[in-house]
Design an enzyme around this catalytic site. Sequence first.
Site, PDB file in Angstrom:
ATOM      1  CD1 TRP A  11     -52.431   4.792  29.840  1.00  0.00           C
ATOM      2  CD2 TRP A  11     -51.342   6.378  28.747  1.00  0.00           C
ATOM      3  NE1 TRP A  11     -52.420   5.920  30.636  1.00  0.00           N
ATOM      4  CE2 TRP A  11     -51.754   6.913  29.975  1.00  0.00           C
ATOM      5  CE3 TRP A  11     -50.627   7.205  27.872  1.00  0.00           C
ATOM      6  CZ2 TRP A  11     -51.476   8.215  30.381  1.00  0.00           C
ATOM      7  CZ3 TRP A  11     -50.351   8.514  28.266  1.00  0.00           C
ATOM      8  CH2 TRP A  11     -50.774   8.999  29.502  1.00  0.00           C
ATOM      9  NE  ARG A  30     -50.645 -12.343  28.678  1.00  0.00           N
ATOM     10  CZ  ARG A  30     -51.427 -11.479  29.340  1.00  0.00           C
ATOM     11  NH1 ARG A  30     -51.992 -10.474  28.666  1.00  0.00           N
ATOM     12  NH2 ARG A  30     -51.623 -11.581  30.626  1.00  0.00           N
ATOM     13  CB  SER A 139     -52.996  11.791  28.989  1.00  0.00           C
ATOM     14  OG  SER A 139     -53.744  10.765  29.626  1.00  0.00           O
ATOM     15  CB  ALA A 141     -50.609   6.905  24.103  1.00  0.00           C
ATOM     16  CE  LYS A 192     -61.361   9.045  29.272  1.00  0.00           C
ATOM     17  NZ  LYS A 192     -60.454   8.970  28.115  1.00  0.00           N
ATOM     18  CB  SER A 255     -60.633  10.854  21.145  1.00  0.00           C
ATOM     19  OG  SER A 255     -61.670  10.073  21.707  1.00  0.00           O
ATOM     20  CD  GLU A 282     -61.035   0.006  28.061  1.00  0.00           C
ATOM     21  OE1 GLU A 282     -62.189  -0.426  28.269  1.00  0.00           O
ATOM     22  OE2 GLU A 282     -60.013  -0.653  28.299  1.00  0.00           O
TER      23      GLU A 282
END
Length: 332
Positions: A11, A30, A139, A141, A192, A255, A282
């Site tokens: 993303w 990083r 959205s 990515a 969601k 997804s 997530e």
Amino acid sequence: MKVAVLGAGAWGTALAGHLAARHDTLLWARDAALIAGLQARHENSRYLDGIALPDALRYDADLGAALAHGAADDALCVIAAPVAGLRTLCHAMRDAGCVPAHVVWVCKGFEADTHLLPHQVIAAELPEQQSNGVLSGPSFAREVGQSLPVALTVASVSAECRERTLAAFHHGAMRIYTGDDVVGVEVGGAVKNVLAIATGISDGLGLGLNARAALITRGLAEMSRLGVVLGGRAETFTGLTGLGDLILTATGDLSRNRTVGLQLAAGRTLNDILGALGHVAEGVRCAQAVLALARAQSIDMPITQAVCGVLFDGIAPRDAVSGLLRRDARAE
């Protein structure tokens, strides 16, 4: 405008590519090896393979340099780290002694241990940061990286943050809407993902389109109930960051959360699924936080509870669906 994007996952990379078409953009990670690969190939082969990034986009593994870039007078800092790494990144920003004046984050979820939303983590770790907001909406990515049309919402109580984010992102194939319901936008973006796992399970079991529509609709009711109690506005959940993001994540084959559900329905273990994905899902991370918040507020969230049962309690996907169907009849 100068823009610093902190986080070079899929993303963050896609957004940095979009921003670089119009602005002086620096992408930070990083991982020095990841940055070296980006500099050499102008492609994020680890997280967004096959998407060519603009030659104008610059890369750096030095957080201090990235923060200085995002702290200029005419600048914006975009936090694209996952929620699980948000507090650590805020610590690093504070330790670097350079907190940009205008910050917008694009992560979705609840912090696992504290059950806090991103804005609460940032308020706790960077209390001096006052001009900030969340950018969210339906959205993927990869599609943003391909410059396909997308509509997002920036929510902030700071008019200057909304205007600056709009100026940075609203160009090309990306349309930006504005609002001030930070809590509602964040809750929609978190819940969601859990509901997308449920629809993936349903689709993987071959339960049909009727079942999918029912899960999305009743899932939206769960999202709204929790969001309103936590301080969001009901109308937010029928907009881009609620219903819009839910539809995309629950039905789109890009997804990751839907993929988790599909694979669970096929009999694979959660550890095997997450290992094969190689990316963040997530919905898995925040499902328990969502359910804990619901229980603490005495909010009925049966779909979320069923997902947690499958993910963490060893309940078979088909048994979880049967449990939902056996619930007592009630008014809608």
